[in-house]
Design an enzyme around this catalytic site. Sequence first.
Site: not given
Ligand code: NDP
Ligand code: HSE
Length: 420
Positions: A12, A31, A41, A100, A127, A183, A194, A198
């Site tokens: 994301v 905006a 990060v 969430k 989403g 996730e 999950d 929500k």
């Molecule tokens: P990812 O696992 O793809 O990304 C997580 C990112 O966070 C990675 O870049 C990871 O680093 C970094 N990270 C994790 N832990 C740490 C830490 N302790 N310190 C620094 N960086 C950290 O997750 P998503 O992008 O899929 O999801 C992100 C959030 O969005 C979650 O809360 C998820 O529930 C939510 N979400 C996701 C959706 C989806 O469709 N994917 C939809 C709706 C919500 P590195 O890359 O180095 O591992």
């Molecule tokens: N893992 C979640 C899903 C991401 O499959 O719906 C969206 O919140």
Amino acid sequence: MIKIGIIGVGTVGTSVANILKDNADVISARAGRDIVVKSGVVKNLNKDRGLDIKITDNVDDILDDDEIDIVVELMGGVDEAFVVVKKALQNGKAVVTANKALLAYHRYELQEIAQDIAFEFEASVAGGIPIICALRDGLSANHIESIVGIMNGTCNYMMTEMTNNGVSYDAILQEAQYLGYAEADPTFDVGGYDAAHKLLILASIAYGIDAKPEDILIEGIENVSSEDIAFAKEFGYAIKLLAIAKKDKNEVELRVHAALIKQDEMIAKIDGVMNGVSVVGDKVGETLYYGAGAGGDATASAVVANIIDIVRSGKSTPMLGFNRPMEGDKLTLKPSEKIESKYYLRINVNDEAGVLAKLSKLFENNSISIETMLQRPSENSSANLLISTHIAVEKNVKNLINEIERLVFVNGRPAMIRII
Ligand code: NDP
Ligand code: HSE
């Protein structure tokens, strides 16, 4: 110019950075300011993100950076994310999150900490669908009677592929992970947690109710067998993981479980990674929301919308949408054993005399009335009894299943799926 820091540049986070760049023309027009990502990060500095932003592995590089106005938390998880978001708010930075799990546990504390600082979380539910905005703002004149939705894209994608294309559970889960839907720990998806996270967020906005995942009925799709999927299809039903909030006088029922839904119902037609949510208000009637429930770009669309809103209008509402105690102080959670539903049961039995008589006695003893029953031959001279019930009480059905499982002519634990 507004500067953003993204904590978590994964599926994301990467999409958020790309959308802010790709759609900079409409974003800055809406905006009224240019918005740029100053830094991100991650955990692993060696992974190439394909982005031209500064990448670090120290959250304080963003949290303590006075130039950063908005912190976007996309790292996931509960405890670490809570520390990060809390510090961002305490440092006076607006926060946008899609997390969430964090909100399922800490939404009320975060609302308290945020006070007048903007804290937005549109992407945390369904989403790309603007369901938080719809519920918190568009429907704010209503008492909310019910919320019923498909809120987990991974499960819906899996159930659709298993039903339509006979794909195996493990293969399709792997694909959902590859596509960025699941996730970090996919048991949160398939276990129903999950969707429950929500549901709890929506229930707070709708009812002001402060429940935790441990307080509500949560079942996932792990126990939905290919046999039950095939029977459901044959009898004109789809199986979906549903999240349900329903107000009944002074009680609110919150539950997540797989459900059999007639194929001609609108919600049964929501397939693949799409989510759909029906919200019924006492004045507006039924409203329906449909769109991509997971995936980088769809989710980032909601994250960026929150960023634009913050830049455009600052803080316009309290985080959960109410300024004074809402109905939550009068409403209590309905205990899950009191839930009422119709049920589908599949009981594998030895095909021998007296079986039906003994089973039907147990149904009667538990005050459960059978609506339909069908017998299908199965392996090794056994048979599957496919039973649907009239409306019954959850506690009685669970008791019935325990009693049936103990019978000598019954093979294994009966399968149970609620019928909606
Ligand atoms: P990812 O696992 O793809 O990304 C997580 C990112 O966070 C990675 O870049 C990871 O680093 C970094 N990270 C994790 N832990 C740490 C830490 N302790 N310190 C620094 N960086 C950290 O997750 P998503 O992008 O899929 O999801 C992100 C959030 O969005 C979650 O809360 C998820 O529930 C939510 N979400 C996701 C959706 C989806 O469709 N994917 C939809 C709706 C919500 P590195 O890359 O180095 O591992
Ligand atoms: N893992 C979640 C899903 C991401 O499959 O719906 C969206 O919140």
